[in-house]
Design a protein around this motif. Structure first.
Motif, PDB file in Angstrom:
ATOM      1  N   LEU A  24      43.716  49.141  22.120  1.00  0.00           N
ATOM      2  CA  LEU A  24      42.434  48.766  22.943  1.00  0.00           C
ATOM      3  C   LEU A  24      42.297  49.664  23.996  1.00  0.00           C
ATOM      4  N   ILE A  25      43.385  49.904  24.711  1.00  0.00           N
ATOM      5  CA  ILE A  25      43.294  50.341  26.085  1.00  0.00           C
ATOM      6  C   ILE A  25      42.673  52.036  26.014  1.00  0.00           C
ATOM      7  N   GLY A  26      41.557  52.048  26.795  1.00  0.00           N
ATOM      8  CA  GLY A  26      40.991  53.437  26.739  1.00  0.00           C
ATOM      9  C   GLY A  26      39.661  53.427  25.883  1.00  0.00           C
ATOM     10  N   THR A  27      39.756  52.509  24.894  1.00  0.00           N
ATOM     11  CA  THR A  27      38.601  52.298  23.815  1.00  0.00           C
ATOM     12  C   THR A  27      37.546  51.310  24.275  1.00  0.00           C
ATOM     13  N   VAL A  28      38.285  50.232  24.347  1.00  0.00           N
ATOM     14  CA  VAL A  28      37.444  48.765  24.322  1.00  0.00           C
ATOM     15  C   VAL A  28      37.694  48.239  26.054  1.00  0.00           C
ATOM     16  N   VAL A  29      38.895  48.349  26.394  1.00  0.00           N
ATOM     17  CA  VAL A  29      39.423  47.821  27.906  1.00  0.00           C
ATOM     18  C   VAL A  29      39.620  49.160  28.547  1.00  0.00           C
ATOM     19  N   ASP A  30      38.894  48.916  29.707  1.00  0.00           N
ATOM     20  CA  ASP A  30      39.132  49.963  30.870  1.00  0.00           C
ATOM     21  C   ASP A  30      39.987  49.428  31.872  1.00  0.00           C
ATOM     22  N   PRO A  31      41.217  50.165  31.689  1.00  0.00           N
ATOM     23  CA  PRO A  31      42.196  49.517  32.588  1.00  0.00           C
ATOM     24  C   PRO A  31      42.020  49.555  33.890  1.00  0.00           C
ATOM     25  N   GLU A  32      41.306  50.863  34.532  1.00  0.00           N
ATOM     26  CA  GLU A  32      41.456  50.949  35.932  1.00  0.00           C
ATOM     27  C   GLU A  32      40.357  49.740  36.349  1.00  0.00           C
ATOM     28  N   ALA A  33      39.200  49.384  35.584  1.00  0.00           N
ATOM     29  CA  ALA A  33      38.140  48.575  35.997  1.00  0.00           C
ATOM     30  C   ALA A  33      38.880  47.114  35.991  1.00  0.00           C
ATOM     31  N   GLN A  34      39.647  46.861  35.051  1.00  0.00           N
ATOM     32  CA  GLN A  34      40.176  45.588  34.935  1.00  0.00           C
ATOM     33  C   GLN A  34      41.005  45.074  35.988  1.00  0.00           C
ATOM     34  N   VAL A  35      41.800  46.110  36.481  1.00  0.00           N
ATOM     35  CA  VAL A  35      42.921  46.074  37.573  1.00  0.00           C
ATOM     36  C   VAL A  35      42.044  45.903  38.894  1.00  0.00           C
ATOM     37  N   GLU A  36      41.109  47.038  39.120  1.00  0.00           N
ATOM     38  CA  GLU A  36      40.285  46.945  40.245  1.00  0.00           C
ATOM     39  C   GLU A  36      39.546  45.502  40.524  1.00  0.00           C
ATOM     40  N   LYS A  37      38.968  45.060  39.482  1.00  0.00           N
ATOM     41  CA  LYS A  37      38.399  43.690  39.382  1.00  0.00           C
ATOM     42  C   LYS A  37      39.238  42.588  39.836  1.00  0.00           C
ATOM     43  N   ALA A  38      40.402  42.706  39.357  1.00  0.00           N
ATOM     44  CA  ALA A  38      41.516  41.469  39.677  1.00  0.00           C
ATOM     45  C   ALA A  38      41.892  41.729  41.219  1.00  0.00           C
ATOM     46  N   LEU A  39      42.021  42.970  41.641  1.00  0.00           N
ATOM     47  CA  LEU A  39      42.604  43.313  43.060  1.00  0.00           C
ATOM     48  C   LEU A  39      41.294  42.903  43.866  1.00  0.00           C
ATOM     49  N   ILE A  40      40.185  43.074  43.508  1.00  0.00           N
ATOM     50  CA  ILE A  40      39.110  42.752  44.504  1.00  0.00           C
ATOM     51  C   ILE A  40      38.951  41.224  44.805  1.00  0.00           C
ATOM     52  N   GLN A  41      39.135  40.546  43.482  1.00  0.00           N
ATOM     53  CA  GLN A  41      39.354  38.840  43.819  1.00  0.00           C
ATOM     54  C   GLN A  41      40.432  38.560  44.792  1.00  0.00           C
ATOM     55  N   GLU A  42      41.504  39.120  44.722  1.00  0.00           N
ATOM     56  CA  GLU A  42      42.635  38.878  45.383  1.00  0.00           C
ATOM     57  C   GLU A  42      42.522  39.250  46.972  1.00  0.00           C
ATOM     58  N   LEU A  43      41.730  40.237  47.280  1.00  0.00           N
ATOM     59  CA  LEU A  43      41.426  40.956  48.464  1.00  0.00           C
ATOM     60  C   LEU A  43      40.435  40.212  49.154  1.00  0.00           C
ATOM     61  N   GLU A  44      39.517  39.593  48.395  1.00  0.00           N
ATOM     62  CA  GLU A  44      38.495  38.804  48.986  1.00  0.00           C
ATOM     63  C   GLU A  44      39.031  37.381  49.565  1.00  0.00           C
ATOM     64  N   THR A  45      39.700  36.797  48.600  1.00  0.00           N
ATOM     65  CA  THR A  45      40.590  35.421  48.878  1.00  0.00           C
ATOM     66  C   THR A  45      41.386  35.848  50.111  1.00  0.00           C
ATOM     67  N   ALA A  46      42.122  36.774  50.273  1.00  0.00           N
ATOM     68  CA  ALA A  46      42.888  37.026  51.537  1.00  0.00           C
ATOM     69  C   ALA A  46      42.040  37.310  52.652  1.00  0.00           C
ATOM     70  N   PHE A  47      41.029  38.085  52.599  1.00  0.00           N
ATOM     71  CA  PHE A  47      40.028  38.485  53.715  1.00  0.00           C
ATOM     72  C   PHE A  47      39.400  37.126  54.117  1.00  0.00           C
ATOM     73  N   ARG A  48      38.958  36.375  53.171  1.00  0.00           N
ATOM     74  CA  ARG A  48      38.397  35.034  53.904  1.00  0.00           C
ATOM     75  C   ARG A  48      39.274  34.375  54.706  1.00  0.00           C
ATOM     76  N   LYS A  49      40.545  34.172  54.084  1.00  0.00           N
ATOM     77  CA  LYS A  49      41.412  33.178  54.665  1.00  0.00           C
ATOM     78  C   LYS A  49      41.761  33.903  56.044  1.00  0.00           C
ATOM     79  N   TYR A  50      41.828  34.994  56.363  1.00  0.00           N
ATOM     80  CA  TYR A  50      42.150  35.589  57.984  1.00  0.00           C
ATOM     81  C   TYR A  50      40.815  35.973  58.297  1.00  0.00           C
ATOM     82  N   GLY A  51      39.858  35.510  57.989  1.00  0.00           N
ATOM     83  CA  GLY A  51      38.567  35.653  58.754  1.00  0.00           C
ATOM     84  C   GLY A  51      37.894  37.171  58.867  1.00  0.00           C
TER      85      GLY A  51
END
Length: 87
Positions: A24-51
């Motif tokens: 499904l990679i490349g047809t149904v699943v966009d790997p870049e978008a999936q990884v970026e979304k997860a990375l944004i979630q982690e960054l948001e959590t860390a940024f909030r933690k550190y103000g």
């Protein structure tokens, strides 16, 4: 300003979805978008933690060329403003 280019999104998604989902990679699943979304979630959590207040933008189409050039146009996939007042 930081620019983070994830260079192995297909491998990361492949690890998560296993051999059956690999087709499904490349047809149904966009790997870049999936990884970026997860990375944004982690960054948001860390940024909030550190103000840290920040604006994180996931874009499609930008390409790093060597060490001194960024090619555009860009298409914004996801954007998130992180403000401490929302806590």
């Amino acid at each position: 300003m930081l620019i983070i280019e994830v260079t192995n999104p297909r491998e990361l998604v492949r690890q998560r979805i296993g051999p059956l989902g690999e087709r499904l990679i490349g047809t149904v699943v966009d790997p870049e978008a999936q990884v970026e979304k997860a990375l944004i979630q982690e960054l948001e959590t860390a940024f909030r933690k550190y103000g840290i207040e920040a604006r994180i933008v996931s874009v499609q189409g930008a390409q790093l060329v060597g060490r001194d050039q960024l090619e555009l146009p860009i298409h914004v996939r996801e954007e998130r403003d992180i403000r401490l007042s929302e806590l």
